[in-house]
Each structure stands twice: as structure tokens, then as C-alpha cells.
Design an enzyme around this catalytic site. Structure first.
Site, PDB file in Angstrom:
ATOM      1  N   LYS A 158      27.443  81.896  21.451  1.00 47.32           N
ATOM      2  CA  LYS A 158      26.802  82.910  21.103  1.00 47.32           C
ATOM      3  C   LYS A 158      27.011  83.775  22.426  1.00 47.32           C
ATOM      4  CE  LYS A 158      22.436  84.625  19.720  1.00 47.32           C
ATOM      5  NZ  LYS A 158      22.738  85.802  19.070  1.00 47.32           N
TER       6      LYS A 158
HETATM    7  C1  LIG Z   1      26.598  87.023  15.162  1.00 45.77           C
HETATM    8  C2  LIG Z   1      25.462  86.160  14.299  1.00 45.77           C
HETATM    9  N1  LIG Z   1      25.645  85.463  13.173  1.00 45.77           N
HETATM   10  C3  LIG Z   1      24.574  84.799  12.955  1.00 45.77           C
HETATM   11  C4  LIG Z   1      23.733  84.658  13.621  1.00 45.77           C
HETATM   12  C5  LIG Z   1      22.315  84.143  13.237  1.00 45.77           C
HETATM   13  O1  LIG Z   1      22.128  82.771  14.341  1.00 45.77           O
HETATM   14  P1  LIG Z   1      20.536  82.138  14.115  1.00 45.77           P
HETATM   15  O2  LIG Z   1      19.944  81.761  12.821  1.00 45.77           O
HETATM   16  O3  LIG Z   1      20.942  80.947  15.076  1.00 45.77           O
HETATM   17  O4  LIG Z   1      19.705  83.022  15.007  1.00 45.77           O
HETATM   18  C6  LIG Z   1      23.258  85.430  15.037  1.00 45.77           C
HETATM   19  C7  LIG Z   1      22.042  85.716  15.506  1.00 45.77           C
HETATM   20  O5  LIG Z   1      21.850  84.914  16.561  1.00 45.77           O
HETATM   21  C8  LIG Z   1      24.428  86.370  15.279  1.00 45.77           C
HETATM   22  O6  LIG Z   1      24.309  86.927  16.375  1.00 45.77           O
END
Ligand SMILES: Cc1ncc(COP(=O)(O)O)c(C=O)c1O
Length: 289
Positions: A158
Site C-alpha cells: 500500500k
Molecule cells: C487500491 C486499493 N485497493 C483495495 C483497498 C482495500 O483495502 P482494505 O480493505 O485493506 O482497506 C484499498 C484501501 O486500502 C486500496 O487503496
């Protein structure tokens, strides 16, 4: 509390200390500002408890490692910093943002080995990410950009660099009256939205993309477990864009998005059906349990 994010009352944790909100600044020659050398987490605290807090801290450290960036804090220290921020601001329900980044130092070129890795934690009160889409179903544009290959960039991290095309795609979507944009990946398969994962329903089964070129969201993993516990078959697989036509329901998952129904993607429409509503309600109960 509202207004510009740099002009608010409260405390932010920076490098081990709680500082006044307006003093939580970095130097313009911070490496991350120039080269996207930062990783972050978005988390939500419900009734005083951050949902899957440790999993988020673990992912932060893992994202750092994927960028060859060792975060100089342990899981326990990151956990404490998050709760210290919530306590200092007096919040039981808030969004929590943790960011680790290469700071300013002796290096100002692409290399950054001489610069410190820094960390900050902020929190703020944040309601529904897609406004009233929870009821009606969000409208999504189809992004012109593609999610990159894991051989191009560490897609499992991330990391800030992965969001450049997200910001551009979300701006383009909003200009068309949409709440978000759906990306295809570098191979042309359905991937994810700009900050959320995607699920589809057809004939009582659920379909969601393989997490091989997307962020394998913590909410995504939670929702898959919830569906399987209900005895619903979840097909984790490559999804072609042409398949959008045949799907009956669709929703997004993410820490900010929670479970948000989708009513439209480009020209394809979906009903905000029973399973979508059930999963959204079950998730709401789970995070507050
Ligand atoms: C590009 C992206 N995909 C998916 C997610 C979903 O991730 P999470 O459920 O861990 O928040 C996020 C958010 O963090 C994101 O930024």
C-alpha cells in the site's frame, strides 16, 4: 471538526511524539515528496477498537519491506501510537491514517540510504466514503489507466506511488458524475477501484478478482470469510470485462468504503440485491462487535 486537513485542532503523532495538529509538518526536501517513497495504512476505529488493527500494522511493515524501507517501529509501538492518537483527540469512532516515509537527510537524489525513515499517525472523523451510495448503489466509471504488473511496481504494497493513477482516474470519474472508477489490470482483467476491491454476484455465487495485481484488501479477505461462513461459493478468479454484462449484483469493499453497493459501472447496471445488503449489514455488525 471540518475544513482543510492542515488547519484543524487536535494532536498528530510524529516520530514518537504527539504534536499540535498544525505543527505536524515536513520539510519540502523530504525524499517521499519527490520520489513517492512512502507507504501508508487506512484504518477505522469503531466504538474505541480499531478493526483488524494488528493486521494493518503488519501490512504497513510489509509494504515498507516491499519498498526496501525498514520501518523503525515494532508492531507494538505502531499499535500504541494509533491508540495514543485516538485518546489524545478523544475519539472512539474515527479513520486512522498511518504513514511511513523516507524523510529529509543527506541524500536528495533517487537513493535515500542516508535519510531517516519517519512515521506519523493522524486520525479524523470520517463518515460514509461514497456518501449516499450505501443506499442507492455507487456509479463507477471505467478508468483509462490500468493496474500495473507486479513486475513493474510492488503491487502488494500500500504505497503512495500506486495512487498516482488512482487520483487521476477518480478525478475523471467525478467529472462524469461517478463516485469512483474501476480499473482493469495490465492484462485487461477486472482489477479494483481506486481505493477498494470489487465483488460480483451471479446465480447465487460470488466472483472476485485474483489478488495477483491488486491490493489484497483486509476488508476483501474479511468479506470472503463471511461469505464462506454463510455457505456461499466465492470464485476467486480472473474476470474479463465482458462478464460485467452478466453479473446481477456488485459491491466494493475497503476500510473507507466498508461494503458499498454498486449500481452502475460504465453502461452496465446492477441491482442492490439481497446478498449485497446482507453482507453490508453483517460487516457493519462485525466491525462493531
Ligand atoms: C487500491 C486499493 N485497493 C483495495 C483497498 C482495500 O483495502 P482494505 O480493505 O485493506 O482497506 C484499498 C484501501 O486500502 C486500496 O487503496
Amino acid at each position: 471538526m471540518a475544513g482543510a486537513y492542515d488547519d484543524r485542532d487536535g494532536k498528530i503523532w510524529m516520530d514518537g511524539q504527539l504534536v499540535e495538529w498544525r505543527d505536524a509538518n515536513v520539510h519540502i526536501l523530504t525524499h517521499a515528496m519527490h520520489y513517492a517513497s512512502s507507504v501508508f495504512e487506512g484504518e477505522r476505529c469503531y466504538n474505541g477498537k480499531i478493526f483488524k488493527s494488528v493486521e494493518h500494522s503488519e501490512r504497513l511493515i510489509k509494504s515498507g519491506k516491499l519498498l526496501d524501507m525498514e520501518i523503525p517501529y515494532t508492531i507494538e509501538e505502531i499499535e500504541k501510537a494509533k491508540y495514543d492518537v485516538l485518546k489524545a483527540n478523544g475519539w472512539d469512532d474515527a479513520y486512522v491514517r498511518v504513514i511511513a516515509y523516507r524523510g529529509a537527510g543527506e541524500d536528495m537524489g533517487v537513493a535515500s540510504n542516508k535519510n531517516p525513515v519517519r512515521m506519523a499517525v493522524a486520525a479524523w472523523e470520517w463518515g460514509a466514503y461514497y456518501g449516499d451510495a450505501k443506499m442507492k448503489g455507487a456509479k463507477l466509471d471505467i478508468a483509462k489507466w490500468k493496474r500495473p504488473s507486479p513486475e513493474t511496481i510492488p503491487t502488494a504494497a500500500k504505497a503512495a506511488g500506486l495512487y498516482m493513477i488512482c487520483t487521476m482516474s477518480k478525478h475523471a470519474a467525478e467529472a462524469k458524475g461517478c463516485s469512483d472508477a474501476l480499473f482493469m489490470d495490465y492484462r485487461g482483467y477486472v482489477a479494483e477501484a481506486t481505493g477498494a476491491n470489487i465483488f460480483f454476484v451471479k446465480d447465487g455465487e460470488v466472483h472476485t478478482p485474483d489478488p495477483d495485481a491488486i491490493l489484497n484488501g483486509i476488508t476483501r479477505q474479511t468479506v470472503i470469510e463471511m461469505l464462506e461462513a454463510k455457505g456461499i461459493k466465492v470464485n476467486v478468479r480472473r474476470i474479463m470485462p465482458e462478464e460485467l454484462e452478466g453479473f446481477e449484483q456488485c459491491w466494493l469493499t475497503g476500510t473507507a468504503a466498508e461494503v458499498t453497493p454498486v449500481g452502475q459501472i460504465g453502461d452496465y447496471t446492477f441491482e442492490v440485491g439481497t446478498l449485497t445488503r446482507e453482507i453490508a449489514e453483517d460487516y457493519e455488525k462485525l466491525v462493531r462487535a
